[in-house]
Design an enzyme around this catalytic site. Structure first.
Site, short mmCIF file in Angstrom:
data_model
loop_
_atom_site.label_atom_id
_atom_site.label_comp_id
_atom_site.label_asym_id
_atom_site.label_seq_id
_atom_site.Cartn_x
_atom_site.Cartn_y
_atom_site.Cartn_z
CE LYS A 281 -60.23 -31.85 -31.54
NZ LYS A 281 -58.38 -31.93 -31.69
CD GLU A 366 -44.44 -26.61 -31.76
OE1 GLU A 366 -43.79 -27.44 -31.67
OE2 GLU A 366 -45.67 -26.28 -31.59
NE ARG A 394 -42.53 -28.19 -26.69
CZ ARG A 394 -43.25 -29.54 -26.01
NH1 ARG A 394 -43.54 -30.11 -27.16
NH2 ARG A 394 -43.97 -29.98 -24.91
#
Ligand SMILES: Cc1ncc(C[n+]2csc(CCOP(=O)(O)OP(=O)(O)O)c2C)c(N)n1
Length: 620
Positions: A281, A366, A394
């Site tokens: 990343k 979640e 969610r």
């Protein structure tokens, strides 16, 4: 070499030599850095997928072949390679290109993404429809290791294993979610990455095959043989294989020719396959590689030193929440913090540092975060689930079933509620007042300043049941001891000013707009009352009815959709009363609000104080 904006992408990729592609990768990095420094955006993830995106668009034929990006925050390079480079000046701005894939923007964007872990389901649906329609194209799904912590990805993998519709799953493993990735799957991928015996063997086979035109199944067959020989010694059979998928990797995600070989080979198969790609990343810029969490999503920055341009003078809502939760945790050992992969974003860094054993990052999950918090509460703990409004969607069912039905003391600290600005449609938190207020047992609060937020957090301990406290993105207005009246948080609304024939009733961030509207009205000779409701559910019915006495007009104001929000609660309250005043509701319409500057959007949609005052003056 040409400028990035001069290429004809994706066509040009098919004729470029490998050496040119390597230069192109560097040009794209430079371009990303420059453009994102001006607009802000998701930088680290995009720097990490430059070679991966080039290889995908080189091997596959988009838009005929469908390339899906899970979450989609890493789709900038895909956008550049599909002819949108010259639109990057307006990235994430009103009427500009989105920071996420968007079907309305390009035929190369397969679906509008933004929330994590759902791409495999969509990819499998597309692949199944393709097969039923006897069509012929590839479906490629790029999903990060962070997104692989989300449960719905496993639902898709489970179903896909038996359905057998061919999808090429590219698992982009950079060991990071926004923060370092968490959980058993991450550890599993880590073990695969370090199975060096297998990797060495793979390299040798690839070298011997290279140049012999042995693309396709040849590579995979040789790899399989090598791995079978090593299987019981140094190579751990991976979860994907156990589920019934072909698995190949790890592949160096910054080596265009290696990626090309594997993608070509995947094309030749006629069954679902997982290609495990390892990337870094922030690749290419040391400071970003080393701080990829900070550069995951950033505002405009100075390109020389990579520091943010705008210094925030105040303290954010998230920080007020996080700091106060840490303080409360020192006094009350029942308190725990739960986050679904948004530790820093929700302000929980200090909590994690001071009370790591009571701070839980459960991954991009979640639903699980909510059930887990319910379990903690069943055992006498007082969990605070810190979550962005848009992502809490969610967990709707878990909030109803695992928390509200059992009347458990779980507190949802709903951050980024209301309009969030440049992330746009997929990230606006404009529905939470509506989807939380209709749940039995739930108390829903919205503070308008730091003191109210802290007092509401304390008040949840007294309430001892399901609670939600929602607050917006950005800077938190400070309660001013010298100026502002103090009214304890105890279920009552707070009357900010009294007088006239108009009542402005507002909640949360909209309270400040109501005060502005009130000032403008006064300047124009119209006296009015302003009430800060503080509670959306249960409403302080008596307090609001009292404030409305003698009024001809009530104007409700909120940073939520009108449908099912605070205004509709006020409408219901007055619908049953005799001689109800006229009521108008100000809030977001029944639409997905596009990316843009929040202040400008509020003006455009009539949610700001000036617009409210203008509207009231027209009526009066
Ligand atoms: C349901 C949901 N929860 C939280 C987020 C916030 N979020 C955006 S990107 C991200 C990390 C994704 O990690 P990964 O898939 O590995 O992609 P990377 O950025 O590392 O390339 C998170 C948590 C989200 N988009 N969706």
């Amino acid at each position: 070499m040409k400028e990035i904006t001069e290429y004809r992408f994706p066509e040009d990729l098919h004729t470029m030599k490998e050496s040119e592609l390597t230069v192109l990768a560097e040009q794209i990095r430079e371009f990303l850095l420059r453009r994102v420094s001006r607009t802000g955006g998701h930088l680290a993830s995009n720097l990490g997928v430059v070679e991966l995106s080039i290889a995908l668009h080189r091997v596959f034929d988009s838009p005929k072949d469908r390339i899906l990006w899970d979450v989609g925050h890493q789709s900038y390079v895909h956008k550049i390679l599909t002819g949108r480079a010259d639109e990057f000046d307006k990235l994430r701005q009103y009427n500009g290109i989105s920071g996420f894939p968007k079907r309305g923007e390009s035929e190369h964007d397969v679906y509008d993404s933004g929330h994590s872990s759902d791409s495999l389901s969509v990819a499998m649906g597309i692949a199944k429809a393709r097969d039923l329609n006897n069509e012929s194209f590839e479906v490629i799904d790029v999903i990060g290791d962070g997104a692989m912590t989300g449960g719905v990805a496993y639902e898709a993998l489970n179903n896909g294993a038996s359905m057998k519709a061919k999808v090429i799953i590219v698992l982009n493993d950079n060991q990071m979610s926004i923060s370092p990735n968490v959980g058993g799957m991450t550890q599993h991928l880590g073990r695969i990455r370090v199975s060096t015996g297998y990797i060495e063997m793979k390299k040798k086979i690839q070298e011997s095959l290279r140049g012999k035109g042995a693309f396709g199944e040849g590579i995979f067959k040789s790899l399989e043989k090598a791995r079978d020989a090593l299987k019981y010694t140094i190579f751990e059979k991976c979860i994907f294989e156990n589920l019934g998928y072909k698995y190949y990797g790890p592949v160096d995600g910054h080596n265009i020719s290696e990626l090309t070989e594997f993608f070509e080979a995947a094309k030749s198969l006629d069954e679902p396959v997982v290609i495990h790609v390892v990337t870094k990343k922030g690749k290419g810029i040391k400071k970003i590689e080393d701080n990829s969490d900070i550069y995951h999503g950033i505002g405009p920055f100075n390109i020389e030193n990579l520091r943010p341009l705008k210094k925030s003078e105040g303290i954010s809502w998230s920080a007020v929440f996080g700091n106060y939760l840490t303080e409360m945790s020192g006094r009350d050992c029942r308190i725990a913090a739960v986050t679904a992969a948004m530790l820093s974003g929700t302000g929980l860094d200090s909590m994690k540092e001071k009370y790591p054993e009571r701070t839980f990052d459960v991954g991009i999950a979640e639903q699980h975060a909510t059930g887990f918090a319910a379990g903690l509460a069943l055992q006498g703990m007082r969990p605070f689930v810190a979550v962005y409004s848009t992502f809490l969607q969610r967990a709707y069912d878990e909030i109803v079933m695992d928390v509200c039905l059992q009347n458990l003391p779980v507190v949802f600290c709903v951050d980024r509620a209301g309009n969030v600005g440049s992330d746009g449609e997929t990230h606006n938190g404009q529905f939470d007042l509506s989807y939380l207020s209709h749940m039995p047992n739930m108390t829903v609060m919205a503070p308008s300043n730091d003191r109210e937020l802290m007092d509401m957090m304390e008040y949840t301990l007294e309430l001892n049941g399901p609670c939600a406290i929602r607050y917006p993105r950005g800077e938190c207005p400070m309660w001013d001891a010298g100026k502002d009246e103090y009214l304890p948080i105890d279920g009552r609304c707070s009357v900010i000013r009294e007088g006239g024939k108009v009542l402005l009733a507002a909640v949360g961030k909209a309270v400040h707009e109501a005060v502005k509207a009130g000032n403008i009205l006064t300047e124009n000779g119209i006296d009015c009352s302003v009430v800060n409701a503080r509670f959306v559910k249960p409403l302080d019915e008596a307090g609001i009815i009292r404030a409305a006495e003698g009024k001809v007009l009530i104007v409700t104001m909120e940073d939520n959709v009108l449908c099912g929000g605070f205004g509709s609660m006020i409408n219901s309250l007055f619908a049953g009363l005799k001689n109800s005043p006229e009521i108008i509701n100000i809030g977001w319409p029944d639409e997905f609000i596009p990316a843009g500057n929040t202040e400008e959007l509020m003006r455009k949609y009539g949610l700001d104080g000036e617009s409210a005052a203008e509207r009231i003056m027209e009526i009066i």
